[in-house]
Design a protein around this motif. Structure first.
Motif, mmCIF file in Angstrom:
data_model
loop_
_atom_site.group_PDB
_atom_site.id
_atom_site.type_symbol
_atom_site.label_atom_id
_atom_site.label_comp_id
_atom_site.label_asym_id
_atom_site.label_seq_id
_atom_site.Cartn_x
_atom_site.Cartn_y
_atom_site.Cartn_z
ATOM 1 N N PHE A 98 20.420 60.014 -67.269
ATOM 2 C CA PHE A 98 20.636 59.163 -68.437
ATOM 3 C C PHE A 98 22.038 59.403 -68.982
ATOM 4 C CE2 PHE A 98 20.741 58.377 -73.000
ATOM 5 C CZ PHE A 98 20.211 57.094 -73.074
ATOM 6 N N ALA A 99 22.648 58.336 -69.491
ATOM 7 C CA ALA A 99 23.884 58.405 -70.273
ATOM 8 C C ALA A 99 23.887 57.200 -71.201
ATOM 9 C CB ALA A 99 25.115 58.397 -69.364
ATOM 10 N N CYS A 100 24.765 57.199 -72.187
ATOM 11 C CA CYS A 100 24.731 56.115 -73.168
ATOM 12 C C CYS A 100 25.184 54.788 -72.568
ATOM 13 C CB CYS A 100 25.581 56.473 -74.382
ATOM 14 S SG CYS A 100 27.370 56.293 -74.152
ATOM 15 N N GLN A 112 29.318 60.757 -65.865
ATOM 16 C CA GLN A 112 28.936 62.157 -65.705
ATOM 17 C C GLN A 112 29.555 63.045 -66.781
ATOM 18 O OE1 GLN A 112 31.048 60.444 -63.823
ATOM 19 N NE2 GLN A 112 32.337 61.713 -62.513
ATOM 20 N N TYR A 113 30.538 62.515 -67.512
ATOM 21 C CA TYR A 113 31.173 63.259 -68.593
ATOM 22 C C TYR A 113 30.792 62.703 -69.968
ATOM 23 C CZ TYR A 113 33.957 64.941 -64.670
ATOM 24 O OH TYR A 113 34.361 65.488 -63.464
ATOM 25 N N GLN A 117 24.911 62.389 -72.046
ATOM 26 C CA GLN A 117 24.212 62.412 -70.752
ATOM 27 C C GLN A 117 23.060 63.403 -70.772
ATOM 28 O OE1 GLN A 117 24.029 65.273 -68.981
ATOM 29 N NE2 GLN A 117 25.979 66.286 -69.032
ATOM 30 N N VAL A 118 22.086 63.118 -69.903
ATOM 31 C CA VAL A 118 20.926 63.991 -69.726
ATOM 32 C C VAL A 118 20.850 64.357 -68.250
ATOM 33 C CG1 VAL A 118 18.410 64.203 -69.881
ATOM 34 C CG2 VAL A 118 19.675 62.927 -71.638
ATOM 35 N N VAL A 141 13.542 57.730 -64.494
ATOM 36 C CA VAL A 141 14.956 57.812 -64.858
ATOM 37 C C VAL A 141 15.457 56.440 -65.284
ATOM 38 C CG1 VAL A 141 15.330 59.665 -63.174
ATOM 39 C CG2 VAL A 141 15.864 57.303 -62.533
ATOM 40 N N HIS A 142 16.607 56.418 -65.940
ATOM 41 C CA HIS A 142 17.276 55.149 -66.249
ATOM 42 C C HIS A 142 17.717 54.503 -64.938
ATOM 43 C CE1 HIS A 142 20.312 52.325 -67.710
ATOM 44 N NE2 HIS A 142 19.820 52.484 -68.932
#
Length: 360
Positions: A98-100, A112-113, A117-118, A141-142
């Protein structure tokens, strides 16, 4: 497809008992509009799984279900999924789930930065749910992190590319690895051996760098053009002075890397990139860099875009990491961790036989 409301996994319940994991039931995270559920076929065992299991990176909430080199088939889609993934597609999931996807980092293919993020395991979402990884029958997962797998790639040998492979591919790609470049891969282990395979496939002149000559034969079989043994060749820094354009440090620790010598083998404008995650006691002194014109940096996993590029390369060049398969289960996971303790692996484990361990 019908499947249970709770998932099953092989979990660490106590870091002191990491060699004796237990089969558990656990609830998945709340299903989101952009989520996918994946029925897992196999999962690689990464060095970071080992660190998490042993508690090397601190205590984490239990049950700890490791695994973030996942291959499986999509069995459920959120009602707003838009990446084009379909039920029945074979996909891979790496270390990020996950990320925004809204910040500048995400929009520039650097999710990835992302600060939000999860990781695929042992990381809390905003609602407090702690992610569970691929040593389980299903993972949620997303959709952004469910990557299509080319048809000609075998699942068991492709799984390690989803974390270990992309972790070395990203710095190779971003630092110009290719024809006409002299590229060093330092540390010939689970990730480093994939670094040799990938750098060679990208067209570079590849230098395998290790402490001794023990892995020379393997390195040459993997495709290395040259081999540097830093302990067995005391003046390696003189012999290879002003030679390399890029070195990717794939060693699990920076403790044994001689930063008094390493910059000397770099060309002006050369890059030394570490993918190692040093522990709290490790310190790197960069005094020898002086005014040598050499850059030192670090790198973490890779983006969706880069994983797709990696899988395309693997498909076209028939790249297969060296993999030993073990059956998923309490015994299989315990054996993998025990053998990783002693370095008894060449060079990656992939857990298989999921249908035999999990009934649904």
């Amino acid at each position: 497809m019908s499947y249970p409301q709770e998932f099953q996994g092989i979990a660490i319940l106590d870091h002191k008992e990491y060699l004796h994991p237990k089969k558990v039931n656990f609830p998945p995270k709340v299903f989101g509009d952009h989520d996918v559920d994946i029925k897992i076929e196999c999962c690689g065992v990464c060095g970071s799984d080992h660190h998490f299991a042993k508690g090397n990176w601190g205590d984490v909430p239990k049950p700890l279900v490791c695994g973030h080199e996942i291959i499986g088939k999509v069995v459920k889609l959120g009602n707003k999924c838009e990446t084009g993934v379909k039920i029945g597609d074979r996909v891979g999931v790496g270390a990020e789930c996950f990320a925004c996807l809204k910040c500048d980092r995400c929009k520039s293919d650097n999710e990835q930065y992302c600060e939000h993020q999860v990781w695929t395991l042992a990381k809390a979402y905003d609602d407090g749910y702690v992610s569970k990884g691929g040593f389980a029958n299903y993972v949620r997962v997303h959709e952004h992190f469910a990557i299509p797998i080319p048809d000609n790639l075998e699942s068991a040998t492709t799984a390690p590319l989803m974390c270990g492979g992309i972790t070395v591919f990203s710095p190779l790609l971003r630092n110009g690895c290719g024809p006409g470049k002299k590229v060093g891969i330092m540390g010939i282990g689970g990730i480093g051996h994939m670094g040799i395979l990938l750098a060679k496939a990208m067209g570079a002149d590849v230098y395998a760098i290790s402490r001794s000559n023990a892995k020379k034969e393997d390195a040459m079989k993997l495709g290395a053009d040259h081999y540097i043994a830093t302990k067995d060749e005391p003046e390696w820094n003189i012999k290879y002075k002003d030679t390399l354009d890029l070195v990717v440090i794939c060693a699990g620790s920076l403790t044994d890397i001689d930063f008094n010598k390493l910059p000397m083998i770099m060309k002006i404008g050369g890059h030394i990139v570490s993918i190692a995650m040093p522990d709290a006691t490790e310190k790197v002194v960069l005094h020898p860099l002086g005014l040598l014109g050499v850059s030192v940096s670090n790198s973490a996993i890779g983006s969706r875009k880069e994983i797709i590029q990696l899988l395309k390369l693997a498909s076209e060049k028939n790249i297969k990491p060296w993999v030993e398969t073990l059956p998923i289960g309490e015994n299989g996971v315990g054996e993998a961790f025990a053998r990783m303790d002693t370095g008894d692996v060449k060079y990656r484990f992939t857990l298989v036989d999921y249908d035999e361990e999990f009934s649904t």
